[in-house]
Design an enzyme around this catalytic site. Structure first.
Site, PDB file in Angstrom:
ATOM      1  N   LYS A 141     -57.157  51.292  35.212  1.00 58.60           N
ATOM      2  CA  LYS A 141     -57.038  50.300  36.285  1.00 58.60           C
ATOM      3  C   LYS A 141     -55.581  49.866  36.453  1.00 58.60           C
ATOM      4  CE  LYS A 141     -59.221  45.865  37.558  1.00 58.60           C
ATOM      5  NZ  LYS A 141     -60.167  44.836  37.078  1.00 58.60           N
TER       6      LYS A 141
ATOM      7  N   CYS B 256     -63.071  47.433  40.659  1.00 56.73           N
ATOM      8  CA  CYS B 256     -63.393  46.009  40.856  1.00 56.73           C
ATOM      9  C   CYS B 256     -62.318  45.252  41.634  1.00 56.73           C
ATOM     10  CB  CYS B 256     -63.643  45.380  39.486  1.00 56.73           C
ATOM     11  SG  CYS B 256     -64.468  43.761  39.556  1.00 56.73           S
TER      12      CYS B 256
ATOM     13  N   GLU C  16     -67.765  49.394  35.945  1.00 62.72           N
ATOM     14  CA  GLU C  16     -66.707  48.890  35.067  1.00 62.72           C
ATOM     15  C   GLU C  16     -67.355  48.162  33.886  1.00 62.72           C
ATOM     16  OE1 GLU C  16     -62.925  45.804  35.585  1.00 62.72           O
ATOM     17  OE2 GLU C  16     -64.833  45.400  36.595  1.00 62.72           O
TER      18      GLU C  16
END
Length: 371
Positions: free
Chosen positions: A191, A242, A131
């Site tokens: 995301k 994440c 990321e």
């Protein structure tokens, strides 16, 4: 690392957490009953049985769940590379070094390509960047696109790049881009679970009263809507960016959509050398067992890791060190009970909690009326 880990494959993180807490309370109650027994020479059978059950049932359930933990290669294997390019400096200001971070990951990928050519490491089937490995939008910045394209061409296999994408209107996107060495960007995943106070600022005017740092987030990120599964050289890879590793549904969705392994591209540079990176790595180990999938964790600054479906770490990097992990990982397609049941165990445990609280409250009211 405890005996309870196999419960993740049976009922997910809710059951695992419940078992740990129940056993802890059982051990506490055992000590309390022992002290009462010494003082009064009394030990009610029902209390003793309940205490023993609170300790032994979670342990027995965990041992019974061991057959669910399997790291065999049901669908063959894939050789995957995880790139850790490192950042110029840790802390909140790392974002000011965006081009340097991108260059670091490109250089480490090109070094991997040279190592492959020299026979030092096997040729990966695909490469995973972390990321924020390119906080420069490659759709808008020609120089960033060239750097990524050259790195992908050097290694010669599909590469997943973490980028910040800046649409003309609306919110920013924390995006993973599937980069083909010949075609360039061919697929994206935005995301879905974005981080409050990090990627977007709720109650901005109110929070500014306490800290001017809220203005570091000058433009909010927006959440994506689609589940992320990329076909990388014939392997279906589930993408969990994440912070999303903390959410049961975000990981389970990828497996339900056919993911044979899970990738968790992350950026922990903001947190420096704190325990956060190890906490997140532990989450990924639990997710591996929960869904019986290998998990690959590429991180900008570490700790990057390759995790087997049984939760064991077979390779990992040091923090704030450029590195590349290359490993042959098992691919799997079967579903664990935890994956199949989804939120059901959490709902059942919550219902039991409500019933238990109601029972205790009713007994307390009756006792008070009797007195």
């Amino acid at each position: 690392d405890s005996v309870f880990l196999p419960l993740a494959a049976l009922g997910g993180t809710p059951l695992l957490s419940f078992a740990v807490v129940l056993c802890g309370f059982g051990l506490f109650e055992a000590v309390r009953r022992f002290r009462i027994r010494r003082a009064t020479n009394e030990l009610p059978r029902l209390a003793a049985a309940a205490t023993a059950a609170a300790v032994l049932v979670p342990v027995a359930a965990a041992l019974a769940s061991l057959p669910l933990v399997d790291d065999s290669a049901e669908d063959g294997t894939a050789t995957v590379a995880a790139i850790q390019g490192n950042v110029p400096r840790l802390g909140l200001d790392f974002n000011s070094q965006r081009r340097a971070v991108l260059d670091n990951h490109a250089k480490r990928t090109e070094q991997l390509a040279r190592d492959v050519k020299a026979g030092k490491v096997p040729q990966p089937d695909f490469v995973l960047w972390p990321e924020n490995s390119s906080d420069l939008d490659p759709y808008r910045n020609a120089d960033a696109r060239i750097v990524i394209d050259d790195a992908a061409k050097a290694i010669g296999v599909p590469t997943v790049v973490g980028a910040v994408v800046e649409p003309d209107t609306g919110d920013l996107r924390n995006t993973l881009i599937q980069w083909d060495p010949d075609k360039g960007p061919v697929a994206t995943y935005d995301k879905r679970h974005i981080q409050p106070f990090g990627e977007y600022m709720p109650m901005r005017s109110f929070v500014r009263i306490f800290s001017s740092d809220v203005d570091r987030v000058q433009r909010d990120f927006g959440p994506g809507k689609k589940v992320g599964v990329f076909d990388l050289a014939g392997t279906d890879v589930g993408l969990v960016t994440c912070y999303e590793a903390a959410f049961d549904d975000a990981v389970r969705d990828t497996v339900e959509h056919g993911a044979q392994l899970i990738a968790v591209p992350s950026n922990n540079a903001t947190f420096g050398r704190s325990e956060m990176t190890y906490q997140q790595l532990a989450m990924s180990r639990v997710r591996a067992v929960e869904h019986s999938r290998a998990v690959v964790v590429p991180v900008t600054s570490g700790v990057s890791a390759v995790i087997r479906p049984d939760g064991t770490i077979v390779q990992k990097t040091r923090m704030f060190t450029p590195d590349a992990l290359v490993d042959e990982v098992p691919l799997r397609s079967s579903l664990t009970p935890a994956t199949r049941m989804g939120p059901l165990p959490e709902g059942v445990l919550s219902l039991l909690a409500v019933v238990g609280i109601g029972w205790v409250a009713t007994r307390a009211v009756r006792a008070r009326r009797t007195r």
